[in-house]
Design a protein around this motif. Structure first.
Motif, PDB file in Angstrom:
ATOM      1  N   HIS A  89       0.823  -1.217   0.000  1.00 26.24           N
ATOM      2  CA  HIS A  89       0.000   0.000   0.000  1.00 26.24           C
ATOM      3  C   HIS A  89       0.852   1.260   0.000  1.00 26.24           C
ATOM      4  CE1 HIS A  89       1.033   0.403   4.292  1.00 26.24           C
ATOM      5  NE2 HIS A  89       0.884  -0.916   4.328  1.00 26.24           N
ATOM      6  N   ALA A  90       2.166   1.135   0.240  1.00 25.45           N
ATOM      7  CA  ALA A  90       3.048   2.303   0.295  1.00 25.45           C
ATOM      8  C   ALA A  90       4.029   2.273  -0.871  1.00 25.45           C
ATOM      9  CB  ALA A  90       3.821   2.324   1.616  1.00 25.45           C
ATOM     10  N   ALA A  91       4.341   3.435  -1.392  1.00 23.80           N
ATOM     11  CA  ALA A  91       5.328   3.515  -2.468  1.00 23.80           C
ATOM     12  C   ALA A  91       6.695   3.117  -1.929  1.00 23.80           C
ATOM     13  CB  ALA A  91       5.383   4.933  -3.022  1.00 23.80           C
ATOM     14  N   PRO A  92       7.468   2.320  -2.658  1.00 24.35           N
ATOM     15  CA  PRO A  92       8.794   1.881  -2.172  1.00 24.35           C
ATOM     16  C   PRO A  92       9.692   3.038  -1.767  1.00 24.35           C
ATOM     17  CG  PRO A  92       8.170   0.642  -4.126  1.00 24.35           C
ATOM     18  CD  PRO A  92       7.145   1.723  -3.969  1.00 24.35           C
ATOM     19  N   GLU A  93       9.560   4.175  -2.462  1.00 20.84           N
ATOM     20  CA  GLU A  93      10.390   5.343  -2.150  1.00 20.84           C
ATOM     21  C   GLU A  93       9.968   6.019  -0.852  1.00 20.84           C
ATOM     22  OE1 GLU A  93       8.798   4.816  -4.971  1.00 20.84           O
ATOM     23  OE2 GLU A  93      10.432   4.323  -6.366  1.00 20.84           O
ATOM     24  N   ARG A  94       8.783   5.636  -0.331  1.00 15.56           N
ATOM     25  CA  ARG A  94       8.261   6.251   0.888  1.00 15.56           C
ATOM     26  C   ARG A  94       8.327   5.306   2.086  1.00 15.56           C
ATOM     27  NH1 ARG A  94       7.978  11.178   1.745  1.00 15.56           N
ATOM     28  NH2 ARG A  94       6.158  10.888   3.096  1.00 15.56           N
ATOM     29  N   ILE A  95       9.095   4.244   1.923  1.00 20.53           N
ATOM     30  CA  ILE A  95       9.304   3.289   3.015  1.00 20.53           C
ATOM     31  C   ILE A  95      10.755   3.380   3.464  1.00 20.53           C
ATOM     32  CG2 ILE A  95       9.206   0.868   3.733  1.00 20.53           C
ATOM     33  CD1 ILE A  95       7.237   0.382   1.444  1.00 20.53           C
ATOM     34  N   HIS A 136      20.251  -6.067   2.995  1.00 18.40           N
ATOM     35  CA  HIS A 136      19.578  -7.298   2.583  1.00 18.40           C
ATOM     36  C   HIS A 136      18.070  -7.202   2.794  1.00 18.40           C
ATOM     37  CE1 HIS A 136      22.775 -10.003   1.330  1.00 18.40           C
ATOM     38  NE2 HIS A 136      23.528  -9.546   2.323  1.00 18.40           N
ATOM     39  N   VAL A 137      17.646  -6.579   3.886  1.00 19.18           N
ATOM     40  CA  VAL A 137      16.210  -6.380   4.105  1.00 19.18           C
ATOM     41  C   VAL A 137      15.625  -5.516   2.990  1.00 19.18           C
ATOM     42  CG1 VAL A 137      14.482  -5.350   5.619  1.00 19.18           C
ATOM     43  CG2 VAL A 137      16.328  -6.718   6.601  1.00 19.18           C
ATOM     44  N   ALA A 138      16.327  -4.448   2.643  1.00 15.73           N
ATOM     45  CA  ALA A 138      15.848  -3.558   1.578  1.00 15.73           C
ATOM     46  C   ALA A 138      15.723  -4.292   0.252  1.00 15.73           C
ATOM     47  CB  ALA A 138      16.788  -2.363   1.432  1.00 15.73           C
ATOM     48  N   MET A 139      16.732  -5.081  -0.086  1.00 14.39           N
ATOM     49  CA  MET A 139      16.689  -5.816  -1.355  1.00 14.39           C
ATOM     50  C   MET A 139      15.572  -6.847  -1.357  1.00 14.39           C
ATOM     51  SD  MET A 139      20.714  -6.312  -2.410  1.00 14.39           S
ATOM     52  CE  MET A 139      21.239  -7.015  -0.850  1.00 14.39           C
ATOM     53  N   ARG A 140      15.391  -7.521  -0.234  1.00 19.78           N
ATOM     54  CA  ARG A 140      14.356  -8.549  -0.167  1.00 19.78           C
ATOM     55  C   ARG A 140      12.948  -7.947  -0.271  1.00 19.78           C
ATOM     56  NH1 ARG A 140      14.364 -14.060   1.148  1.00 19.78           N
ATOM     57  NH2 ARG A 140      16.544 -13.803   0.516  1.00 19.78           N
ATOM     58  N   LEU A 141      12.750  -6.777   0.339  1.00 24.83           N
ATOM     59  CA  LEU A 141      11.421  -6.167   0.368  1.00 24.83           C
ATOM     60  C   LEU A 141      11.209  -5.126  -0.723  1.00 24.83           C
ATOM     61  CD1 LEU A 141      11.011  -5.720   4.235  1.00 24.83           C
ATOM     62  CD2 LEU A 141      10.080  -7.543   2.798  1.00 24.83           C
ATOM     63  N   GLY A 142      12.261  -4.790  -1.457  1.00 25.23           N
ATOM     64  CA  GLY A 142      12.134  -3.799  -2.513  1.00 25.23           C
ATOM     65  C   GLY A 142      11.942  -2.388  -2.000  1.00 25.23           C
ATOM     66  N   ARG A 144      13.016   1.395  -1.293  1.00 24.95           N
ATOM     67  CA  ARG A 144      13.914   2.344  -1.954  1.00 24.95           C
ATOM     68  C   ARG A 144      13.998   3.693  -1.242  1.00 24.95           C
ATOM     69  NH1 ARG A 144      11.180  -0.308  -6.209  1.00 24.95           N
ATOM     70  NH2 ARG A 144      12.567  -1.652  -7.414  1.00 24.95           N
ATOM     71  N   GLY A 145      13.437   3.756  -0.045  1.00 19.85           N
ATOM     72  CA  GLY A 145      13.578   4.965   0.756  1.00 19.85           C
ATOM     73  C   GLY A 145      14.866   4.927   1.563  1.00 19.85           C
ATOM     74  N   PRO A 146      14.966   5.679   2.651  1.00 23.50           N
ATOM     75  CA  PRO A 146      16.179   5.658   3.471  1.00 23.50           C
ATOM     76  C   PRO A 146      16.392   4.286   4.098  1.00 23.50           C
ATOM     77  CG  PRO A 146      14.428   6.883   4.564  1.00 23.50           C
ATOM     78  CD  PRO A 146      13.957   6.625   3.169  1.00 23.50           C
ATOM     79  N   ARG A 169       6.976  10.586  11.882  1.00 25.69           N
ATOM     80  CA  ARG A 169       6.285  11.741  12.468  1.00 25.69           C
ATOM     81  C   ARG A 169       6.477  13.018  11.645  1.00 25.69           C
ATOM     82  NH1 ARG A 169       7.250  14.583  18.345  1.00 25.69           N
ATOM     83  NH2 ARG A 169       5.078  15.129  18.785  1.00 25.69           N
ATOM     84  N   CYS A 170       7.679  13.193  11.099  1.00 21.38           N
ATOM     85  CA  CYS A 170       7.941  14.424  10.342  1.00 21.38           C
ATOM     86  C   CYS A 170       7.578  14.291   8.867  1.00 21.38           C
ATOM     87  CB  CYS A 170       9.401  14.843  10.497  1.00 21.38           C
ATOM     88  SG  CYS A 170      10.559  13.847   9.528  1.00 21.38           S
ATOM     89  N   GLY A 171       7.091  13.117   8.452  1.00 25.59           N
ATOM     90  CA  GLY A 171       6.651  12.930   7.083  1.00 25.59           C
ATOM     91  C   GLY A 171       7.746  12.555   6.104  1.00 25.59           C
ATOM     92  N   GLU A 172       8.926  12.198   6.623  1.00 28.14           N
ATOM     93  CA  GLU A 172      10.005  11.793   5.722  1.00 28.14           C
ATOM     94  C   GLU A 172       9.673  10.479   5.026  1.00 28.14           C
ATOM     95  OE1 GLU A 172      14.767  10.627   5.909  1.00 28.14           O
ATOM     96  OE2 GLU A 172      13.836  11.679   7.583  1.00 28.14           O
ATOM     97  N   VAL A 173       8.991   9.588   5.754  1.00 25.76           N
ATOM     98  CA  VAL A 173       8.542   8.316   5.179  1.00 25.76           C
ATOM     99  C   VAL A 173       7.094   8.087   5.595  1.00 25.76           C
ATOM    100  CG1 VAL A 173      10.844   7.283   5.154  1.00 25.76           C
ATOM    101  CG2 VAL A 173       9.360   6.945   7.147  1.00 25.76           C
ATOM    102  N   ASP A 174       6.397   7.247   4.834  1.00 23.93           N
ATOM    103  CA  ASP A 174       5.032   6.870   5.204  1.00 23.93           C
ATOM    104  C   ASP A 174       5.017   5.639   6.094  1.00 23.93           C
ATOM    105  OD1 ASP A 174       3.964   8.918   3.641  1.00 23.93           O
ATOM    106  OD2 ASP A 174       3.898   7.651   1.848  1.00 23.93           O
ATOM    107  N   LEU A 175       6.033   4.831   5.946  1.00 25.82           N
ATOM    108  CA  LEU A 175       6.093   3.561   6.661  1.00 25.82           C
ATOM    109  C   LEU A 175       7.537   3.289   7.033  1.00 25.82           C
ATOM    110  CD1 LEU A 175       3.893   1.192   7.123  1.00 25.82           C
ATOM    111  CD2 LEU A 175       5.149   0.010   5.328  1.00 25.82           C
TER     112      LEU A 175
END
Length: 405
Positions: A89-95, A136-142, A144-146, A169-175
């Motif tokens: 439900h969240a864009a990869p760039e916002r996770i 590795h977590v990032a690659m496995r889950l796709g 692309r955020g911080p 809280r500051c809106g840098e990421v959604d998830l």
């Protein structure tokens, strides 16, 4: 006051099991996961290890060059995401991914150092680097955020959770997928901890190892190492409501960070107080509102006494209404992953309205005069808020406040 940050997913790969419920149930029963290990060292070794089939996440080809610390992280993060109902439900760039890891791939380093053939795997560097688990977590889950790693000794994963909450809280990421991982029970690392004389002593043979870690007890002699990984999925209450998140485990109501700035390894009560007070202030709660503290409680002589001094100072007249325990007595000290696992246990105490009792403390040290949670003791009142603390070598202190969602 509310931060509006909800915990909507929990994932654990721990010495007691592979889901939050079974881990908490074992701890609540007082079951020790600590065992004597068949390690060929001069002194006996006790530790709490993870028993899990990691082929669910890594086949033989995929696991080449991936240290156990990263494999445990991938497994626990994946379980957290599943518990949250997925992240599609969240864009990869916002996770964002926020991982605490104190020492990185210890097994890869130990294998390289002990090589007798003169050949060292070219994958050793990417296997042991501390940010490998997060990658590795990032690659496995796709994701692309911080993707960030926090190496803050024993406070690593607690700090990672706090930093993730700030980003949401500051809106840098959604998830945010936040937690920690550690797997360093190899001969070389164990020897270094034995050299510091901080590990619990026990008589080899029998079941003495199971009870050798005794936080707050007058006869405590040190901690035992543990391994594992734990992750939380964090998101705003608004987003969780909009997507009809299947679970709302708790609210991360506050967090506090401080530094002693006094000594590299000796704890400082005033520094710990600053972290505790900062977490309470952000949460909008008073000490009397907190019913339970999952203490750092490593069972070292100095550490336990200093932490209890800090708790007494912060709670003051509200101290009799508080209950304290250190679950490290049962699952060991996961170092970089300790804060995350203990956060999961603290959240479960709120969900289940049950306190993890203090294990192996038959005679409480007068210097550790705080009200300990005892087996069979009923709740005096509903448990609405609880706190988990992690205090690290280097002087960093981190406290997390959770409220019932």
């Amino acid at each position: 006051m509310s931060t509006g940050i909800l915990v909507t997913g929990l994932g654990v790969v721990a010495p007691h099991g592979h889901d939050a419920a079974s881990v908490f149930e074992a701890v609540a029963r007082g079951e020790s996961a600590v065992r004597e290990l068949p390690m060929d060292l001069a002194r006996p070794v006790a530790a709490a290890t993870v028993d899990i089939d990691l082929t669910r996440w890594f086949n033989k080809l995929q696991s080449a060059g991936v240290d156990r610390v990263s494999q445990l992280a991938v497994a626990a993060a994946d379980l957290a995401v599943q518990d949250a109902g997925g992240i599609g439900h969240a864009a990869p760039e916002r996770i964002g991914i926020y991982v605490g890891c104190g020492m990185g791939g210890a097994a890869a380093l130990d294998t390289a150092y002990r090589s007798t053939s003169g050949r060292v795997s070219p994958l050793t560097i990417p296997a042991f680097m501390p940010n490998a688990p997060a990658a590795h977590v990032a690659m496995r889950l796709g994701v692309r955020g911080p993707v960030l790693t926090y190496a803050v000794a024993c406070a690593s994963s607690s700090v990672a959770i706090a930093e993730a909450a700030k980003a949401v809280r500051c809106g840098e990421v959604d998830l945010a997928i936040a937690g920690g991982t550690e797997s360093l029970i190899v001969p070389g690392v164990v020897l270094t901890w034995q050299a510091m004389q901080t590990l619990a002593t026990f008589t080899a043979g029998g079941d003495a190892a199971m009870r050798c870690c005794r936080p707050f007890a007058s006869d405590r002699s040190g901690f035992v190492l543990g391994e594992g990984a734990a992750f939380l999925v964090l998101e705003s209450a608004g987003r969780a409501a909009a997507r009809q998140a299947p679970k709302r485990h708790a609210e991360l109501a506050g967090w506090g960070l401080s530094c002693d700035a006094t000594h590299l390894t000796k704890p400082d009560a005033q520094g710990q107080q600053r972290a505790l007070r900062a977490a309470l202030q952000l949460s909008g709660l008073q000490p009397a509102d907190i019913g339970y503290v999952n203490a750092h409680g490593t069972a070292t002589k100095a550490g336990d006494a200093v932490e209890c001094e800090a708790i007494r100072a912060v709670w003051g007249e509200a101290l009799p209404g508080l209950r304290v325990s250190s679950t490290k007595a049962l699952h060991g000290h996961l170092l970089g992953a300790a804060g995350a696992l203990e956060a999961v246990i603290t959240i479960q105490s709120l969900v289940r309205q049950q306190l993890p009792p203090q294990a192996h403390c038959d005679t409480q040290d007068p210097l550790c005069d705080v009200p300990l949670a005892r087996a069979g003791e009923p709740l005096a009142r509903p448990l609405e808020a609880a706190l988990s603390s992690s205090f690290a070598f280097g002087g960093t202190n981190s406290s997390l406040v959770f409220k019932r969602a």
